[in-house]
Design a protein around this motif. Structure first.
Motif, mmCIF file in Angstrom:
data_model
loop_
_atom_site.group_PDB
_atom_site.id
_atom_site.type_symbol
_atom_site.label_atom_id
_atom_site.label_comp_id
_atom_site.label_asym_id
_atom_site.label_seq_id
_atom_site.Cartn_x
_atom_site.Cartn_y
_atom_site.Cartn_z
ATOM 1 N N THR A 142 -31.239 -60.075 -14.774
ATOM 2 C CA THR A 142 -30.210 -59.032 -14.608
ATOM 3 C C THR A 142 -28.811 -59.526 -14.957
ATOM 4 O O THR A 142 -27.859 -58.744 -14.905
ATOM 5 C CB THR A 142 -30.202 -58.528 -13.155
ATOM 6 N N LEU A 143 -28.663 -60.801 -15.314
ATOM 7 C CA LEU A 143 -27.331 -61.350 -15.582
ATOM 8 C C LEU A 143 -26.801 -60.863 -16.928
ATOM 9 O O LEU A 143 -27.564 -60.685 -17.889
ATOM 10 C CB LEU A 143 -27.382 -62.879 -15.577
ATOM 11 N N PRO A 144 -25.473 -60.648 -17.053
ATOM 12 C CA PRO A 144 -24.898 -60.293 -18.352
ATOM 13 C C PRO A 144 -25.025 -61.453 -19.330
ATOM 14 O O PRO A 144 -25.174 -62.610 -18.926
ATOM 15 C CB PRO A 144 -23.434 -59.992 -18.017
ATOM 16 N N ASP A 145 -24.963 -61.152 -20.616
ATOM 17 C CA ASP A 145 -25.189 -62.189 -21.634
ATOM 18 C C ASP A 145 -23.902 -62.722 -22.252
ATOM 19 O O ASP A 145 -23.937 -63.376 -23.284
ATOM 20 C CB ASP A 145 -26.120 -61.674 -22.735
ATOM 21 N N ALA B 98 -18.449 -76.212 -23.291
ATOM 22 C CA ALA B 98 -19.517 -77.213 -23.270
ATOM 23 C C ALA B 98 -20.249 -77.225 -24.610
ATOM 24 O O ALA B 98 -20.426 -76.186 -25.254
ATOM 25 C CB ALA B 98 -20.494 -76.914 -22.145
ATOM 26 N N ASN B 99 -20.680 -78.410 -25.020
ATOM 27 C CA ASN B 99 -21.435 -78.582 -26.257
ATOM 28 C C ASN B 99 -22.753 -79.287 -25.972
ATOM 29 O O ASN B 99 -22.822 -80.158 -25.101
ATOM 30 C CB ASN B 99 -20.632 -79.404 -27.273
ATOM 31 N N PRO B 100 -23.822 -78.943 -26.712
ATOM 32 C CA PRO B 100 -25.097 -79.626 -26.505
ATOM 33 C C PRO B 100 -24.960 -81.124 -26.754
ATOM 34 O O PRO B 100 -24.130 -81.557 -27.563
ATOM 35 C CB PRO B 100 -26.024 -78.985 -27.550
ATOM 36 N N ALA C 138 -35.173 -70.663 -23.247
ATOM 37 C CA ALA C 138 -36.003 -70.262 -24.376
ATOM 38 C C ALA C 138 -37.183 -71.217 -24.500
ATOM 39 O O ALA C 138 -37.118 -72.363 -24.044
ATOM 40 C CB ALA C 138 -35.165 -70.276 -25.652
ATOM 41 N N PRO C 139 -38.275 -70.766 -25.110
ATOM 42 C CA PRO C 139 -39.422 -71.671 -25.324
ATOM 43 C C PRO C 139 -39.018 -72.890 -26.144
ATOM 44 O O PRO C 139 -38.100 -72.825 -26.972
ATOM 45 C CB PRO C 139 -40.425 -70.794 -26.083
ATOM 46 N N GLY C 140 -39.729 -73.981 -25.926
ATOM 47 C CA GLY C 140 -39.455 -75.203 -26.674
ATOM 48 C C GLY C 140 -38.928 -76.298 -25.777
ATOM 49 O O GLY C 140 -38.618 -76.079 -24.598
ATOM 50 N N PRO C 141 -38.815 -77.518 -26.314
ATOM 51 C CA PRO C 141 -38.359 -78.652 -25.507
ATOM 52 C C PRO C 141 -36.909 -78.499 -25.081
ATOM 53 O O PRO C 141 -36.103 -77.851 -25.767
ATOM 54 C CB PRO C 141 -38.546 -79.845 -26.444
ATOM 55 N N ARG D 180 -28.336 -73.279 -25.452
ATOM 56 C CA ARG D 180 -27.681 -72.733 -24.270
ATOM 57 C C ARG D 180 -27.753 -73.742 -23.128
ATOM 58 O O ARG D 180 -28.771 -74.407 -22.935
ATOM 59 C CB ARG D 180 -28.342 -71.421 -23.841
ATOM 60 N N LEU D 181 -26.676 -73.825 -22.372
ATOM 61 C CA LEU D 181 -26.653 -74.650 -21.169
ATOM 62 C C LEU D 181 -27.380 -73.866 -20.080
ATOM 63 O O LEU D 181 -26.850 -72.895 -19.540
ATOM 64 C CB LEU D 181 -25.213 -74.949 -20.762
ATOM 65 N N VAL D 182 -28.612 -74.284 -19.767
ATOM 66 C CA VAL D 182 -29.469 -73.481 -18.894
ATOM 67 C C VAL D 182 -29.519 -73.991 -17.453
ATOM 68 O O VAL D 182 -29.921 -73.254 -16.548
ATOM 69 C CB VAL D 182 -30.897 -73.374 -19.465
ATOM 70 N N ALA D 183 -29.140 -75.240 -17.230
ATOM 71 C CA ALA D 183 -29.131 -75.779 -15.867
ATOM 72 C C ALA D 183 -28.166 -76.955 -15.795
ATOM 73 O O ALA D 183 -27.908 -77.629 -16.796
ATOM 74 C CB ALA D 183 -30.530 -76.214 -15.426
ATOM 75 N N GLN D 184 -27.628 -77.169 -14.607
ATOM 76 C CA GLN D 184 -26.724 -78.288 -14.337
ATOM 77 C C GLN D 184 -27.053 -78.845 -12.964
ATOM 78 O O GLN D 184 -27.630 -78.154 -12.120
ATOM 79 C CB GLN D 184 -25.263 -77.818 -14.347
#
Length: 286
Positions: A129-132, A138-140, A242-245, A272-276
């Protein structure tokens, strides 16, 4: 069938993998869950803290009305062992978009006394439900391609039973953070790796709780050896990966008084930064 197609056909899926089976909890009563902690997620004889966080995270996901951990903070009180354990949960507050709960994991010691191993406080919501919108500086992490990184199979054979968790992970470490393995630690306190589960299961919010605590300790690159037990760990799940490593980077800036912090970032295949997370850990000096 071509080899690649055969491998894809045998990939584990979310909900049907070793990780899911080993973190599954059985509801005994409202808010009370039983689990048998698997020896497959141990380092020496201690159960990995990220695996434990996922176990409690799964119990809270069942106990609370919202499905996904947004933030979860854990205090590790005593070292958990493989074997039976009970998780007791409590809903602290239930709101429209967030629910907050607490949970503790208990085991029995050698004298038959119940001992609390870990206690968490967490807020849950619905990631879908979060906005996109994204506004970030931040950079990968700059990690070489996976075929230029190194896993446990590329090093000397470990002592049998010393790190069972390594067999359940797909870890490919950045060579720039592997000086410790060659007896030449960089002193920078950094660790970076490609991360996945060995059976090919894609990442989800629960497995990212494992990912933030699955790499070798940054203390190794500071020239230290031995176990680095977690005292406290807070993880933030920012979106469904997203799927993948995944790519995980961990850094320590300050070791003082026998304690260090580790700041982790988890990035998915869509950059995308998905967790911290941040944790405080104890180190053995000298």
């Amino acid at each position: 069938m071509p080899e690649a197609a055969s491998a894809a056909a045998t990939r584990a899926t979310i909900g049907d993998s070793e990780f899911d089976r080993d973190t599954a909890v059985t509801r005994r009563a409202p808010g009370v869950y039983d689990i048998d902690l698997s020896a497959g997620w141990t380092i020496i004889n201690a159960v990995n803290g990220g695996y434990l966080l996922a176990v409690l995270g799964r119990a809270l996901g069942d106990a609370l009305p919202h499905p996904d951990p947004f933030t979860i903070s854990a205090h590790y009180l005593t070292a958990s062992r493989p074997g039976p354990a009970v998780v007791r949960t409590e809903a602290v507050r239930t709101g429209r978009t967030l629910s907050t709960g607490q949970a503790s994991l208990f085991q029995y010691d050698d004298e038959g006394n119940e001992v609390e191993r870990i206690r968490v406080l967490a807020s849950y919501g619905d990631l879908d439900t979060l906005p996109d919108d994204v506004r970030t500086s931040a950079n990968p992490p700059a990690i070489p391609p996976m075929d230029q990184c190194f896993g446990t199979q590329d090093g000397p054979a470990p002592v049998e039973g010393s790190s069972a968790i390594a067999d359940r992970l797909m870890l490919k470490l950045d060579p720039a953070t592997l000086g410790w393995a060659l007896g030449q630690p960089s002193g920078r306190g950094e660790m970076r790796a490609w991360f996945g589960l060995a059976d090919g299961r894609d990442a989800d919010p629960l497995s990212m709780l494992l990912a933030v605590d699955a790499l070798p300790p940054t203390a190794f690159e500071l020239g230290l050896k031995g176990w680095v037990p977690t005292v406290e760990l807070t993880a933030h799940v920012r979106c469904r990966p997203a799927p993948g490593p995944l790519r995980v980077s961990i850094a320590t800036r300050n070791l003082a008084g026998g304690f260090l912090e580790e700041d982790a970032e988890v990035w998915d295949s869509a950059d995308r930064l998905v967790a911290q997370s941040r944790q405080l850990a104890r180190v053995r000096l000298g």
